[in-house]
Design an enzyme around this catalytic site. Sequence first.
Site, PDB file in Angstrom:
ATOM      1  N   GLY A 381       0.822  -1.200   0.000  1.00 31.65           N
ATOM      2  CA  GLY A 381       0.000   0.000   0.000  1.00 31.65           C
ATOM      3  C   GLY A 381       0.853   1.246   0.000  1.00 31.65           C
ATOM      4  O   GLY A 381       2.084   1.178   0.095  1.00 31.65           O
ATOM      5  N   PRO A 382       0.243   2.412  -0.119  1.00 29.30           N
ATOM      6  CA  PRO A 382       0.992   3.674  -0.163  1.00 29.30           C
ATOM      7  C   PRO A 382       1.672   3.976   1.168  1.00 29.30           C
ATOM      8  O   PRO A 382       1.329   3.378   2.197  1.00 29.30           O
ATOM      9  CB  PRO A 382      -0.086   4.712  -0.489  1.00 29.30           C
ATOM     10  CG  PRO A 382      -1.368   4.080  -0.064  1.00 29.30           C
ATOM     11  CD  PRO A 382      -1.203   2.611  -0.255  1.00 29.30           C
ATOM     12  N   PRO A 383       2.629   4.889   1.188  1.00 28.21           N
ATOM     13  CA  PRO A 383       3.310   5.236   2.437  1.00 28.21           C
ATOM     14  C   PRO A 383       2.351   5.850   3.452  1.00 28.21           C
ATOM     15  O   PRO A 383       1.398   6.551   3.106  1.00 28.21           O
ATOM     16  CB  PRO A 383       4.364   6.271   1.989  1.00 28.21           C
ATOM     17  CG  PRO A 383       4.517   6.059   0.525  1.00 28.21           C
ATOM     18  CD  PRO A 383       3.210   5.587   0.022  1.00 28.21           C
ATOM     19  N   GLY A 384       2.618   5.556   4.724  1.00 26.16           N
ATOM     20  CA  GLY A 384       1.887   6.208   5.796  1.00 26.16           C
ATOM     21  C   GLY A 384       0.582   5.566   6.191  1.00 26.16           C
ATOM     22  O   GLY A 384      -0.167   6.148   6.976  1.00 26.16           O
ATOM     23  N   VAL A 385       0.278   4.358   5.674  1.00 28.89           N
ATOM     24  CA  VAL A 385      -0.995   3.723   6.037  1.00 28.89           C
ATOM     25  C   VAL A 385      -0.831   2.755   7.195  1.00 28.89           C
ATOM     26  O   VAL A 385      -1.784   2.095   7.588  1.00 28.89           O
ATOM     27  CB  VAL A 385      -1.620   2.999   4.827  1.00 28.89           C
ATOM     28  CG1 VAL A 385      -1.983   3.983   3.745  1.00 28.89           C
ATOM     29  CG2 VAL A 385      -0.682   1.929   4.279  1.00 28.89           C
ATOM     30  N   GLY A 386       0.396   2.615   7.739  1.00 38.75           N
ATOM     31  CA  GLY A 386       0.580   1.818   8.943  1.00 38.75           C
ATOM     32  C   GLY A 386       1.094   0.421   8.714  1.00 38.75           C
ATOM     33  O   GLY A 386       0.835  -0.470   9.526  1.00 38.75           O
ATOM     34  N   LYS A 387       1.838   0.195   7.630  1.00 39.12           N
ATOM     35  CA  LYS A 387       2.322  -1.156   7.331  1.00 39.12           C
ATOM     36  C   LYS A 387       3.356  -1.621   8.356  1.00 39.12           C
ATOM     37  O   LYS A 387       3.268  -2.721   8.904  1.00 39.12           O
ATOM     38  CB  LYS A 387       2.925  -1.190   5.916  1.00 39.12           C
ATOM     39  CG  LYS A 387       1.941  -0.821   4.818  1.00 39.12           C
ATOM     40  CD  LYS A 387       2.534  -0.990   3.441  1.00 39.12           C
ATOM     41  CE  LYS A 387       3.701  -0.040   3.202  1.00 39.12           C
ATOM     42  NZ  LYS A 387       3.297   1.369   3.189  1.00 39.12           N
ATOM     43  N   THR A 388       4.352  -0.783   8.618  1.00 39.43           N
ATOM     44  CA  THR A 388       5.418  -1.178   9.551  1.00 39.43           C
ATOM     45  C   THR A 388       4.895  -1.289  10.979  1.00 39.43           C
ATOM     46  O   THR A 388       5.193  -2.254  11.692  1.00 39.43           O
ATOM     47  CB  THR A 388       6.572  -0.159   9.489  1.00 39.43           C
ATOM     48  OG1 THR A 388       7.041  -0.063   8.146  1.00 39.43           O
ATOM     49  CG2 THR A 388       7.710  -0.593  10.388  1.00 39.43           C
ATOM     50  N   SER A 704      -5.712   2.828 -18.148  1.00 37.82           N
ATOM     51  CA  SER A 704      -6.930   3.205 -17.432  1.00 37.82           C
ATOM     52  C   SER A 704      -7.386   4.629 -17.710  1.00 37.82           C
ATOM     53  O   SER A 704      -8.479   5.012 -17.301  1.00 37.82           O
ATOM     54  CB  SER A 704      -6.733   3.013 -15.922  1.00 37.82           C
ATOM     55  OG  SER A 704      -5.691   3.830 -15.441  1.00 37.82           O
ATOM     56  N   LYS A 747      -8.550   4.580  -6.389  1.00 37.43           N
ATOM     57  CA  LYS A 747      -8.967   5.662  -7.285  1.00 37.43           C
ATOM     58  C   LYS A 747     -10.218   6.361  -6.759  1.00 37.43           C
ATOM     59  O   LYS A 747     -10.311   7.595  -6.794  1.00 37.43           O
ATOM     60  CB  LYS A 747      -9.224   5.087  -8.681  1.00 37.43           C
ATOM     61  CG  LYS A 747      -7.967   4.606  -9.398  1.00 37.43           C
ATOM     62  CD  LYS A 747      -8.293   3.959 -10.724  1.00 37.43           C
ATOM     63  CE  LYS A 747      -7.027   3.486 -11.428  1.00 37.43           C
ATOM     64  NZ  LYS A 747      -7.327   2.796 -12.703  1.00 37.43           N
TER      65      LYS A 747
END
Length: 824
Positions: A381-388, A704, A747
Amino acid sequence: MVKFIDTEDHEEWAKKVPNVLPILPVRNTVVFPLTALPLTVGIARSVKLIEDARNGDRLIGLLTSKDPSIDEPEPGQIYETGTLAKVSHVLRTPDDTLQVVVQGLERFRVTQWMDTEPYLRAQIEIAPDQVDSNVELDAIQRALHSLAREVISLSPHLPDEVGHLLSQVQDPRYLAYLVAGNARLDITKAQEILEADNVKDKLRALISHLTHEKEVLTLGKKIKTEAMEEMDKAQREYYLRQQLKAIQKELGETNECQSVDNEYTEKIEKAQLPEEALKQAQNELKRLSSMSPQSSEYSVIKSYLDWLVDLPWHELSEDQLDIHHARAVLDEDHYDLQEVKDRIVEYLAVRKLVKERGVNKDPDERADASQAMGAILCFAGPPGVGKTSLGQSVARALGRKFTRMSLGGMRDEAEIRGHRRTYIGAMPGRIIQAIKRAGTRNPVFMLDEVDKIGNDWRGDPSSALLEVLDPAQNSTFRDHYLDVDFDLSDVIFITTANQLETIPSPLRDRMEIIQLDGYTEHEKIHIARNHLVPRQILANGLHEEEITFTEEALQKIIRDYTREAGVRNLERQIGAVCRKSVVKISSQDLTHVEITPETVREDLKKERFESESSESIEIPGIATGLAVTAVGGDILFIEATGMKGKGQLTLTGQLGDVMRESAQIAHSFVRSKAKQLGVDPSLFEKMDVHLHVPSGAIPKDGPSAGIAMVLAIASLFTARPVRSDVGMTGEVTLRGRVLPVGGIKMKVLAAHRAGLTTVILPKRNEQDLEELPDDVRKEMTFVPVERIDEVLKEGLIPDEALAQLPKMDDWLRSIAAIQTGSVN
């Protein structure tokens, strides 16, 4: 070795020498008189010279080239003092080069250059050496004799025959040329000796050179002797040390080596190593006990044993298999992300059931269960969504240790597998190092930025990860440094990535992808209130009762100061407001600060973003597309304009091949439907179209944006603007079909963040709308389409609504004129 010829009557030769000689340039050598020298001749003009000389009087002039890199030097590029020589033997080799033996006869100087073709020819004068026979010459000659014999004795490359020949030479001229020919002089020095007219000067120059050569050879011999003595000393010390060890053993005494041996013996027993590792450790300890502590290998073996005994071969964290506790921890740390939380709870439920039913008792069942439980999760997912941070929550929920390794920019395979012990400073790979830091064999191991691994001549780290991330193989992971199997099957590996496209297919196949999309505004407000604000209050030294954020203030920060899929920048802005509040509390003696939208505007100054939907698009030729980037979803404006021309299509904006093809398809489709759109078909032959996608510095690709391009071009030719509240995505075919695309959720979230109210999407993507949050689905209108005709109907402003738009400017009227065909 250069050999001297027998003497001949050189005065007779001098009388027979013609005034004009063919000149043969030689490279990297100086030919001296009274010597015989083999030469290899391969240059065309030099071959011609030798063949002519062999058929004539065999006399040639040998001059040394100043620049050895020039194959065919011209006058001025060679020295003008050389040696008259006679061609003695000529042999042609299979590669058409000539092997020539020349005999040096006498010195000469060039007085005038005559010809350069077919080879060099020059007018010469013989320059015999001056020999002043006196006592000084005898003294110099004897000194050179003595010095040359010493150098010969120190030089391993000179055979003994040179010394015998030297002792027989009494003529000072012969002596000078004999020593010069064998003294390994550089070209400049050798040429100076040849050009010296007096034999005394030649002998003095040679004495100076040989004196230096003698010092160098003497010093080299001394260094070699000292090195041999050091080797002999080390061998003698080793022998004496072994004797001392035997004596101490007989006397019952101990030494430092024995204490080290005992220490490692205890550590090995305590470590409870597996069979292979135990055998390796015992072998290395045996080598260590028979080795001197001063040996360079001694510390290498000690480091290796330290790694073996310090690794957690059997230390395991006890899993907390309480499913309710795990879900409570996950909900406490992260808002939403239900799919991820459900997958973790599933993992815990399977592990709990396996443990309760004793599946691990049978080896085959244990292997199958290990593979089933050892799925590798990949949070994408994009940066800053809480993956780490989600990985840390997983470790806390399970009661396991957490360790992390960043893979971004890694290019060396040894970072994963370690270096072999043959290299100086070798270390285990970062996998084993992280396991050692964790202190257990079953930590939660997060591999960050798996999509940013590189590769070069040092190897491909992604290939090394194939074994690490395969539950069927990693039970026997072998680090190059340890060279024994280490079981990684109990480790929970979690990877993170921003883009899946850059992950190699074999590596991606080993992972279970869990997509983390961007947050909605409602979710961001909830995350900010429950997580970000408390964390920033604590980080800035505040107490909860000293500052309060209203929901409207958080909403303003989200809408006007951040535009991202995650919440990283949102936390920075909240931190900035907290710091401003600290200043107010300290300087104005306040006890409480309430953060309102007005306070946010005062602290963060001018708004950084504003909703695109507020900019009503009233100009034909502009459509709003939806795209997915490395930082989540985003809106993409497609702009088209027309001008007088020959029907050409120009594309700009750093478009990839697929996107350029979509633009060409869009142009062709609109042209084929000109009559249905009310456009004169002849306009396409008179008008050029320029299609541009802004943010031209950013590369873009993918199909797209197809329907957005069709709508922008159709809007241009029909002079009907596109609805400014509509975003669209979908691939278009040449016959007007709308095909499905990916990334619908991201999107749509981007369209929602931008303030759009309607989204046109392919009919076959309608099922993807189920992934959207309820509040987004309620606030937006979705128009599934199968044909481009439906897109034109929904996207273009109706004819009856055109009258309500403000009066068009000159440019818009010119577009209308183009439609009616009034423009020439």
